[in-house]
Write an enzyme that holds these catalytic residues in place. Structure first.
Site, PDB file in Angstrom:
ATOM      1  N   ASP A  50       2.343  -3.023 -11.471  1.00  0.00           N
ATOM      2  CA  ASP A  50       0.908  -3.249 -11.295  1.00  0.00           C
ATOM      3  C   ASP A  50       0.332  -3.958 -12.524  1.00  0.00           C
ATOM      4  O   ASP A  50       0.958  -3.982 -13.593  1.00  0.00           O
ATOM      5  CB  ASP A  50       0.241  -1.866 -11.118  1.00  0.00           C
ATOM      6  CG  ASP A  50      -1.043  -1.920 -10.316  1.00  0.00           C
ATOM      7  OD1 ASP A  50      -1.580  -3.007 -10.111  1.00  0.00           O
ATOM      8  OD2 ASP A  50      -1.505  -0.832  -9.899  1.00  0.00           O
ATOM      9  N   ASP A  65      -5.815  -3.981  -2.197  1.00  0.00           N
ATOM     10  CA  ASP A  65      -6.081  -2.541  -2.201  1.00  0.00           C
ATOM     11  C   ASP A  65      -6.910  -2.142  -0.993  1.00  0.00           C
ATOM     12  O   ASP A  65      -7.145  -0.944  -0.776  1.00  0.00           O
ATOM     13  CB  ASP A  65      -6.822  -2.147  -3.485  1.00  0.00           C
ATOM     14  CG  ASP A  65      -5.851  -1.930  -4.630  1.00  0.00           C
ATOM     15  OD1 ASP A  65      -4.641  -1.816  -4.376  1.00  0.00           O
ATOM     16  OD2 ASP A  65      -6.305  -1.880  -5.787  1.00  0.00           O
ATOM     17  N   ASP A  88       3.254   6.649  -7.042  1.00  0.00           N
ATOM     18  CA  ASP A  88       2.320   5.693  -7.654  1.00  0.00           C
ATOM     19  C   ASP A  88       1.840   6.217  -9.009  1.00  0.00           C
ATOM     20  O   ASP A  88       2.470   7.091  -9.628  1.00  0.00           O
ATOM     21  CB  ASP A  88       1.163   5.415  -6.661  1.00  0.00           C
ATOM     22  CG  ASP A  88       0.520   4.055  -6.858  1.00  0.00           C
ATOM     23  OD1 ASP A  88      -0.196   3.877  -7.858  1.00  0.00           O
ATOM     24  OD2 ASP A  88       0.721   3.157  -6.007  1.00  0.00           O
ATOM     25  N   ASP A  89       0.715   5.724  -9.446  1.00  0.00           N
ATOM     26  CA  ASP A  89       0.113   6.021 -10.755  1.00  0.00           C
ATOM     27  C   ASP A  89      -0.028   7.535 -10.988  1.00  0.00           C
ATOM     28  O   ASP A  89      -0.137   8.310 -10.036  1.00  0.00           O
ATOM     29  CB  ASP A  89      -1.280   5.359 -10.745  1.00  0.00           C
ATOM     30  CG  ASP A  89      -1.845   5.155 -12.123  1.00  0.00           C
ATOM     31  OD1 ASP A  89      -1.285   5.678 -13.087  1.00  0.00           O
ATOM     32  OD2 ASP A  89      -2.879   4.462 -12.210  1.00  0.00           O
ATOM     33  N   ASN A 132      -3.789  -4.286 -13.788  1.00  0.00           N
ATOM     34  CA  ASN A 132      -5.140  -4.038 -13.289  1.00  0.00           C
ATOM     35  C   ASN A 132      -6.278  -4.589 -14.150  1.00  0.00           C
ATOM     36  O   ASN A 132      -7.369  -4.027 -14.167  1.00  0.00           O
ATOM     37  CB  ASN A 132      -5.344  -2.533 -13.110  1.00  0.00           C
ATOM     38  CG  ASN A 132      -4.647  -2.054 -11.856  1.00  0.00           C
ATOM     39  OD1 ASN A 132      -4.964  -2.489 -10.755  1.00  0.00           O
ATOM     40  ND2 ASN A 132      -3.661  -1.185 -12.019  1.00  0.00           N
ATOM     41  N   ARG A 182     -11.362  -1.499 -16.335  1.00  0.00           N
ATOM     42  CA  ARG A 182     -10.749  -0.289 -15.782  1.00  0.00           C
ATOM     43  C   ARG A 182     -10.264   0.606 -16.930  1.00  0.00           C
ATOM     44  O   ARG A 182      -9.164   1.142 -16.904  1.00  0.00           O
ATOM     45  CB  ARG A 182      -9.600  -0.618 -14.837  1.00  0.00           C
ATOM     46  CG  ARG A 182      -9.354   0.477 -13.800  1.00  0.00           C
ATOM     47  CD  ARG A 182      -7.989   0.372 -13.161  1.00  0.00           C
ATOM     48  NE  ARG A 182      -7.867   1.293 -12.049  1.00  0.00           N
ATOM     49  CZ  ARG A 182      -6.736   1.860 -11.668  1.00  0.00           C
ATOM     50  NH1 ARG A 182      -5.614   1.604 -12.303  1.00  0.00           N
ATOM     51  NH2 ARG A 182      -6.700   2.679 -10.658  1.00  0.00           N
TER      52      ARG A 182
HETATM   53  C1  DGJ Z   1      -3.984  -0.734  -8.166  1.00  0.00           C
HETATM   54  C2  DGJ Z   1      -2.977  -0.860  -7.077  1.00  0.00           C
HETATM   55  O1  DGJ Z   1      -3.237  -1.986  -6.306  1.00  0.00           O
HETATM   56  C3  DGJ Z   1      -2.994   0.409  -6.245  1.00  0.00           C
HETATM   57  O2  DGJ Z   1      -2.134   0.288  -5.145  1.00  0.00           O
HETATM   58  C4  DGJ Z   1      -2.599   1.572  -7.111  1.00  0.00           C
HETATM   59  O3  DGJ Z   1      -1.271   1.405  -7.524  1.00  0.00           O
HETATM   60  C5  DGJ Z   1      -3.527   1.666  -8.297  1.00  0.00           C
HETATM   61  N1  DGJ Z   1      -3.639   0.408  -8.997  1.00  0.00           N
HETATM   62  C6  DGJ Z   1      -3.055   2.715  -9.258  1.00  0.00           C
HETATM   63  O4  DGJ Z   1      -3.757   2.736 -10.409  1.00  0.00           O
END
Ligand code: DGJ
Length: 734
Positions: free
Chosen positions: A472, A542, A356-357, A474, A436
């Site tokens: 993703d 999440d 992931d990130d 955000n 964010r």
């Molecule tokens: C939001 C995603 O929904 C999470 O699963 C994760 O990947 C985070 N971002 C990482 O920044």
């Protein structure tokens, strides 16, 4: 006077019924459903019917006199009502002509039907303004076996100076009943897709998003509309729609003075005026529609069948069980952290590892959410041997490898933000508001589209062993505006952003047809069929807390199938809610979607370790039933009793898997029972409890054989009355 009126009316009626013999009837049909439109002799095309299939439709009644004998035909539901004439409700189309005229009067030009293949037929109904050279095509694709009809609209014109399109809906649906019940899906971060049902009253109920990106976080562009009673699972007239669009949308439900409900769905006209030049065309997103006279259970199965076949990448392939690194490592990892996770994942029988990130950025390392987005080079301190090393390591362990990206976004603290300030979405000289700690890149700009495509391409080039990408997004749009778009085209931003995104997706899918891609946007912030068709699956939320997931997944799976629903077991206490939930319950919930793990595997200790390993093995056994089977909902968590239950039945009805969950303490003497659905009444089935913790069964008929008839009429009862008790039954034809 009265006589005169009667005579006039009578002769008009007579004339009209004579003319009605000449009506052209346009039918859009699936195996069980019909949409019927009638082209009238005055040039109008009337929305005659949408519902259960009608085989014989002659003679066609003239609907124009039905409600308002003393007014003219404008009150008759049109296929596609434009603002003008006597149409006073919210119109599907509103535009201003080059000479400033505000009205449009669409007449029928003709229709064309094309058989696309043995299951799909395309029908295009062409309309034209009576006076102006404005042309509107309403396109339907009927998916015969799945009982789905998609509807979209395109507009072109030959007015020299251009027209201003203020509103262009994808679909208009008129209904008439005693009462209407709307089910819709609201939410917020970590609590997406909360189901609500309400009786509509006169006026307009609107479901919309103006967020531009992450538009489905607070409402999904989907609805169920039940006639005359609340929507039931297995009975009643229900209509449903999903707008396949990842940008601003608006669904409106207008209950008018005649008692008719006028449904409109499409892109949100808010701040979105489009100056359409003579050479250009606007194409609306598709509205995906279905109907059932057997309740919303059938609506769900129609959407799922259609999605697996037509609107999901690799919808006919089983999904791997994955471990995602996010909740287990967040931003704090090095090579060893990740390879240890892979070792452990392989030991549990997991099939894919997703990084992931946090893996990128050097000048501005991505060690938190405040830096590095946009700089898609591997962080040399954390991962000195690069992605290639990790991907090879995974493959050597027998795991596939996946990686996270968020290519539409940029942190102010990044090399990209310094290099290309003109790529950032902004409203003139106003401050760019972070969310964010990040800004949004302007996908209406072709250079940004290239950048996003190249990011994907370059990340994939880091290793030939990358099989999966988690995409993703955000943040949403605020202070909208584009340095790329002209001054008088700023309001095109919403449309052009999504078109830009889709053109990137198209390029990616053309080059990478086999890569699995997860659709994620802070969880379920981009859950729509416009984006989903490019993806294999989505991250619903999440919130990984199993109790909350029951509500989220129950509602999400109304439209979107289990095969695509990333559903992960996370640690306890849960990171979002702090709730402590036993591992069996966590697995039982996650196993009813596309199972994964979202934790540090080393945290699964003691007896839980063996249980988790066995549960993963069990999931492999039931996976084809969950991922390809028909979903039958038995008990809704939204009902008062605080149990939830559903089952999947294989297409041949030979195998089924049943899930039941207790959501609270029910008292010592209360027990759960439910009738099963979807089985063959004439066959016998062995019912076995699987995934049980202690070897002890909560089902007193465990291992016994029952007829399908028995199971569907008398049902099963289970001793699951305590909070977080749950049971999984495997039902196998004998
Ligand atoms: C939001 C995603 O929904 C999470 O699963 C994760 O990947 C985070 N971002 C990482 O920044």
């Amino acid at each position: 006077m009265k006589n005169l009126l009667t005579t006039v009316l009578f002769s008009f009626l007579t004339l009209s019924s004579v003319l009605s013999n000449e009506k052209e009837i346009v039918r859009v049909e699936t195996n069980d459903l019909s949409m019927i439109f009638t082209a009238e002799t005055d040039g109008k095309i009337v929305y005659h019917y949408w519902g259960e299939k009608v085989n014989n439709i002659t003679p066609v009644l003239d609907r124009r006199f039905k409600n308002q004998p003393d007014t003219n035909d404008e009150l008759v539901p049109q296929l596609y009502p434009a603002y003008g004439g006597r149409y006073y409700l919210n119109p599907a189309l509103k535009l201003t002509h080059e000479d400033g005229v505000l009205t449009t009067d669409l007449v029928y030009v003709g229709s064309k039907t094309k058989v696309l293949d043995s299951n799909r037929t395309e029908t295009v109904i062409s309309l034209k303004d009576k006076i102006y050279p404005v042309f509107v095509d309403v396109k339907f694709i009927a998916f015969r076996a799945e009982n789905i009809i998609s509807q979209s609209v395109s507009i072109t014109h030959q007015e020299k100076k251009g027209i201003q399109v203020e509103n262009i809906a994808s679909a208009y649906i008129p209904l008439h009943a005693e009462s209407y019940y709307l089910t819709h899906f609201n939410g917020t971060w970590a609590a997406e897709m909360q189901m609500e049902e309400e009786m509509l009253t006169h006026g307009v109920k609107v479901i919309e998003s103006k967020k531009g990106v992450r538009t489905t976080q607070s409402e999904n562009p989907s609805f169920i509309l039940s006639l005359n009673a609340k929507a039931q699972e297995d009975s009643g007239d229900v209509y449903a729609g999903c707008l396949a669009w990842s940008g601003n949308y608006k669904l409106s439900f207008e209950l008018d003075e005649t008692g008719s409900l006028n449904i409109l769905g499409g892109m949100n006209p808010f701040a979105a005026l489009y100056n359409l030049k003579a050479s250009e065309k606007i194409e609306t997103p598709e509205m995906i529609l279905t109907y059932s006279n057997r309740g919303k259970g059938q609506i769900t199965r129609n959407f799922h069948d259609w999605a697996r076949k037509y609107s999901l990448a690799h919808g006919d392939e089983l999904r791997p069980i994955l471990l995602n690194s996010w909740e287990g490592a967040y931003f704090s990892f090095n090579e060893k952290t990740l390879t240890d996770m892979m070792d452990d994942a392989a030991g549990f029988g997991v099939e894919m590892f997703v990084l992931d990130d946090g893996w990128f950025g050097n000048k501005y390392p991505r060690n938190g959410d405040n830096a590095g987005l946009g700089d898609w080079q591997v962080n040399k301190t954390k991962l000195p041997r690069g992605i290639n090393y990790l991907a090879d390591y995974a493959v050597n362990k027998g795991l596939k490898f996946g990686i996270w990206i968020e290519p539409e976004m940029v942190n102010p603290d990044s090399e990209l933000a310094k290099k290309h300030p003109e790529w950032i979405v902004k409203s003139g000289k106003r401050d760019i508001l972070p969310m964010r700690n990040q800004w949004l890149l302007d996908l209406s700009n072709p250079k940004v589209q290239d950048f996003v495509f190249n990011t994907f391409d370059e990340v994939l080039a880091m290793s030939s062993n990358i099989s999966y990408v988690k995409w993703d997004a955000n943040r949403h749009v605020d202070n909208a505006g584009s340095d790329y778009l002209a001054k008088n085209e700023q309001s095109h931003f919403w449309y052009e952003y999504v078109k830009g995104l889709y053109s990137v997706y198209d390029r990616i899918r053309a080059k990478y047809p086999d890569v699995m891609i997860q659709l994620c946007s802070s969880g379920g912030g981009r859950l729509d069929y416009g984006a989903l068709k490019y993806h294999d699956e989505f991250w619903a939320s999440d919130n990984t807390n199993a109790l909350d997931r029951i509500y989220i997944q129950y509602a999400t799976n109304t439209f979107f199938p289990a095969i695509a629903t990333g559903s992960h077991v996370s640690t306890s206490p849960n990171h979002q809610t702090g709730m402590i939930i036993p591992i069996k319950f966590r697995f039982d919930v996650a196993m009813s979607g596309r199972l994964g793990l979202e934790l540090q595997p080393k945290d699964i200790v003691g007896d839980d370790h063996g249980f988790a390993k066995k549960a993963i093995e069990t999931y492999k056994q039931i996976r084809p039933i969950v991922q390809f089977g028909d979903l039958y909902r038995l008990v809704s968590p939204y009902d008062v009793n605080s149990w939830a239950s559903h089952m999947y039945v294989s297409k041949d009805k030979k195998q089924s898997v049943f899930f039941a969950y207790s959501l609270k303490y029910h008292g010592r003497t209360t027990y759960f029972d439910t009738r099963l659905k979807g089985l063959n009444p004439d066959k016998n089935y062995k019912v076995t409890e699987i995934n049980s913790r202690s070897g002890h069964s909560s089902f007193n008929g465990n291992g016994k054989v029952f007829s399908g008839d028995y199971l569907m009429k008398i049902g099963v009862n289970l001793n699951i009355g305590n909070p977080f008790d749950s049971a999984v039954l495997l039902i196998t034809e004998q």
